[in-house]
Design an enzyme around this catalytic site. Structure first.
Site, PDB file in Angstrom:
ATOM      1  N   LYS A   1     100.738  73.120  61.842  1.00  0.00           N
ATOM      2  CA  LYS A   1     100.608  71.709  62.339  1.00  0.00           C
ATOM      3  C   LYS A   1      99.117  71.592  61.858  1.00  0.00           C
ATOM      4  O   LYS A   1      98.704  70.079  61.815  1.00  0.00           O
ATOM      5  CB  LYS A   1     100.840  71.945  63.721  1.00  0.00           C
ATOM      6  CG  LYS A   1     102.385  71.978  64.229  1.00  0.00           C
ATOM      7  CD  LYS A   1     102.825  72.419  65.466  1.00  0.00           C
ATOM      8  CE  LYS A   1     104.037  72.491  65.730  1.00  0.00           C
ATOM      9  NZ  LYS A   1     104.351  72.973  66.875  1.00  0.00           N
TER      10      LYS A   1
ATOM     11  N   ASP B   1     105.982  65.104  70.567  1.00  0.00           N
ATOM     12  CA  ASP B   1     107.178  66.313  70.615  1.00  0.00           C
ATOM     13  C   ASP B   1     108.389  65.335  71.131  1.00  0.00           C
ATOM     14  O   ASP B   1     109.595  65.761  71.095  1.00  0.00           O
ATOM     15  CB  ASP B   1     107.015  67.351  71.490  1.00  0.00           C
ATOM     16  CG  ASP B   1     106.638  68.398  70.699  1.00  0.00           C
ATOM     17  OD1 ASP B   1     106.835  68.465  69.323  1.00  0.00           O
ATOM     18  OD2 ASP B   1     106.057  69.599  71.187  1.00  0.00           O
TER      19      ASP B   1
ATOM     20  N   GLN C   1     102.013  73.941  72.594  1.00  0.00           N
ATOM     21  CA  GLN C   1     103.046  74.863  72.056  1.00  0.00           C
ATOM     22  C   GLN C   1     103.951  75.730  73.067  1.00  0.00           C
ATOM     23  O   GLN C   1     103.090  76.234  73.873  1.00  0.00           O
ATOM     24  CB  GLN C   1     102.125  75.704  70.978  1.00  0.00           C
ATOM     25  CG  GLN C   1     103.169  76.623  70.093  1.00  0.00           C
ATOM     26  CD  GLN C   1     104.018  75.683  69.085  1.00  0.00           C
ATOM     27  OE1 GLN C   1     103.389  74.980  68.574  1.00  0.00           O
ATOM     28  NE2 GLN C   1     105.152  75.908  68.983  1.00  0.00           N
TER      29      GLN C   1
END
Ligand code: NDP
Length: 285
Positions: A52, A119, A96
């Site tokens: 990322k 997200d 994460q």
């Protein structure tokens, strides 16, 4: 023989578009910024976080990594999220997952500002997706849709079967197909007659998490097969939820693993972060 939909190719195009738009934003004094939080030292999470950060650098975003020790408390993590929610240079925040067991994932997701939730896991964003009025789409299902569009496949009126009902893949995936007028069936571990249901699919999405789970006898001749799974086979080789060798000759389109849905997820994260930067700076179109 199926046409292979290359996630490598499509994700490169998405990233190139994001990069171009990022340059335009920079000319107006805005540089998109993504904060990535990682707690503990899970090796798979470390790989995802590194990828990322690399993608951010490639498209011209600023990225900040917050690597916290495994014993970080809930309070410390929520404090950090609060700071990032209020940090102007940061447009997107990503924590994460999975988190170490002692941390409350739900509370962490809820703490991220819905405007920075790139997200699209926050209940407010999930609700918006449900009613079809959203800013961000969850990256993996959005990536699958991007592949479908790239291949020129019309979802309208098609029988779509999604195997898997997780909050991050299966459920939102079914909603996105429904928004495009697919007739959607969602299957899970309690589904009866799975083979029969899958065999009726014009578009079959596998998000099961089991190596080579979808066999040829579960696939209709000419079906479009999209494989979200990331697994290891008996030889430790990366493979999807679909038995590619068996299914490919029957399908009209298929995504490979690796090089299919996987690269799309990060590309869509970049797209969401760009959108967040635009929204937060009153530049959304
Ligand atoms: P989950 O484990 O959260 O969900 C798996 C789903 O599959 C569940 O709904 C489960 O049913 C269902 N399932 C399990 N066994 C069966 C079975 N025998 N028959 C029918 N359904 C079954 O996984 P995720 O959704 O998070 O991920 C799915 C896969 O996608 C994994 O391989 C993961 O690694 C991969 N993935 C890939 C991403 C990418 O970027 N390409 C991103 C995210 C995930 P039930 O609900 O009843 O338990």
């Amino acid at each position: 023989m199926a046409k292979v939909i290359s996630g490598k190719e499509v994700s490169a195009k998405v990233r190139a578009d994001v990069k171009e738009e990022c340059e335009r934003l920079k000319e107006k004094g805005v540089t998109p910024g993504l904060a990535v939080i990682i707690v503990g030292d899970d090796p798979a999470s470390r790989v995802y976080v590194n990828n990322k950060k690399k993608a951010c650098a490639e498209v011209g975003f600023v990225s900040e990594e917050y690597a916290l020790p495994a014993e970080t408390t809930q309070e410390e993590l929520l404090d950090l999220i609060d700071k990032l929610n209020n940090k102007k240079e940061i447009n997107g925040i990503l924590c994460q997952l999975p988190l170490p067991k002692h941390l409350d994932e739900k509370a962490v997701i809820n703490a991220i500002s819905p405007y920075k939730d790139v997200d699209a896991f926050h209940p407010s964003n999930v609700g918006k997706i449900m009613i079809g009025d959203y800013h961000f789409l969850p990256c993996t299902p959005a990536g699958v849709m991007e592949l479908i569009h790239f291949a020129g496949i019309d979802v309208s009126g098609k029988n779509c079967v999604v195997i898997g009902r997780s909050n991050i893949v299966g459920k939102p995936m079914s909603m996105l197909l429904l928004h495009e007028n697919g007739t959607v069936t969602v299957c899970h571990s309690k589904t009866k007659n799975l083979k029969e249901i899958c065999s009726s699919a014009d578009i079959l999405v596998a998000a099961v998490g089991r190596a080579k789970f979808v066999k040829a006898d579960m696939v209709k001749e000419g079906a479009v097969v999209l494989d979200v799974g990331i697994n290891r086979d008996e030889n430790g080789k990366l493979c999807g939820d679909v038995d590619y060798a068996e299914v490919e000759p029957k399908a009209s389109y298929i995504t490979p693993v690796p090089g299919g849905v996987g690269p799309m997820t990060i590309a869509m994260l970049m797209k969401n972060t760009l959108k967040a930067a635009k929204l937060q700076n009153g530049m959304d179109d």
